[in-house]
Motif scaffolding. Structure first.
Motif, short mmCIF file in Angstrom:
data_model
loop_
_atom_site.label_atom_id
_atom_site.label_comp_id
_atom_site.label_asym_id
_atom_site.label_seq_id
_atom_site.Cartn_x
_atom_site.Cartn_y
_atom_site.Cartn_z
N THR A 24 -2.28 55.74 52.67
CA THR A 24 -3.29 54.93 53.36
C THR A 24 -4.51 54.72 52.47
O THR A 24 -5.05 53.61 52.39
CB THR A 24 -3.73 55.60 54.67
N VAL A 27 -3.87 52.10 49.77
CA VAL A 27 -3.93 50.75 50.31
C VAL A 27 -5.39 50.32 50.49
O VAL A 27 -5.79 49.21 50.12
CB VAL A 27 -3.17 50.66 51.65
N LYS A 76 -7.65 42.67 56.42
CA LYS A 76 -6.63 43.58 55.89
C LYS A 76 -7.04 45.05 56.09
O LYS A 76 -6.21 45.90 56.41
CB LYS A 76 -6.41 43.31 54.39
N GLU A 79 -6.41 46.22 59.56
CA GLU A 79 -5.00 46.50 59.80
C GLU A 79 -4.57 47.80 59.13
O GLU A 79 -3.71 48.51 59.65
CB GLU A 79 -4.14 45.34 59.27
N ALA A 80 -5.18 48.12 57.99
CA ALA A 80 -4.77 49.30 57.22
C ALA A 80 -5.35 50.60 57.77
O ALA A 80 -4.74 51.67 57.63
CB ALA A 80 -5.16 49.14 55.76
#
Length: 238
Positions: A24, A27, A76, A79-80
């Motif tokens: 995580t 990302v 993004k 969402e991550a």
């Protein structure tokens, strides 16, 4: 033997959790790197304000285009980042979000001369303005530090505006920063990063005051409508 197996199972689960957390974070780092690069481009565009008045409107327009790209990056991130883990990973985007709060506030001030609200900045970035225990949002402290960065940039602009013969801009900056300074003084800030950053605001205020004072003693301040003689006002009205 059974106890050893149990311990092994426990630590195996720990490793799975650590691996998931690391994935995580990777990302998030990648996304933050992208939006950080966009913010650097925006800073470069807006440097024109210190050199010439012409081109400021165009620079603001180009910067707003970059905000759209940044908005996609923040989508993004939303969402991550797991909804319950916002503050766990907050340090990854804290500094770049503060910079965006500053850049958005600067563009809006250049365009219309007003303060960009917390809600407006959050909306441009496509994230929530509501402080929540869960969910991705614009942290109030990040927004406030962005405003303090804005004051520093405007104090620099006050000096550079004079060098290019613009004597109205320092007055506009002075009024705005004084109001912001008064607003910050209403806050009961603790002894943390925000408090230390606020303490530096007095130097920005002093720099702006010195610019305005210097213009005043040289007789270079433009007259406001209130400063004009009554007969002059009457002639303008006629």
């Amino acid at each position: 033997m059974s106890e050893n197996v149990l311990i092994t199972d426990i630590f195996t689960k720990f490793q799975h959790s650590l691996d998931s957390d690391q994935e995580t974070r990777e990302v998030i780092r990648t996304i933050c790197k992208e939006i950080d690069q966009i913010s650097r481009e925006a800073v470069t565009y807006l440097q024109i304000i210190h050199h010439k008045e012409e081109g400021i409107a165009q620079a603001c327009q180009k910067t707003r285009g970059l905000f759209e790209k940044a908005r996609e990056g923040y989508m993004k991130l939303k969402e991550a980042v797991p909804p319950t883990d916002y503050f766990k990973y907050h340090d990854h985007w804290r500094w770049v979000t503060q910079r965006y709060s500053f850049l958005i506030s600067l563009v809006i001030w250049l365009e219309v001369g007003v303060l960009a609200s917390h809600e407006t900045v959050a909306d441009i970035l496509g994230i929530s303005a509501v402080e929540e225990k869960e969910g991705f949002h614009l942290d109030i402290e990040d927004y406030l530090i962005g405003l303090l960065q804005l004051c520093s940039e405007l104090s620099r602009l006050a000096v550079n505006a004079v060098t290019r013969g613009d004597y109205n801009r320092p007055l506009q900056i002075s009024r705005f920063v004084m109001e912001l300074n008064a607003g910050f003084r209403l806050l009961n800030l603790k002894n943390d990063h925000l408090r230390k950053r606020f303490d530096a605001l007095k130097y920005d205020v002093k720099k702006i005051e010195e610019v305005v004072y210097d213009l005043s003693i040289r007789g270079m301040l433009p007259k406001t409508q209130e400063d004009k003689p009554e007969d002059e006002k009457s002639n303008e009205a006629a």
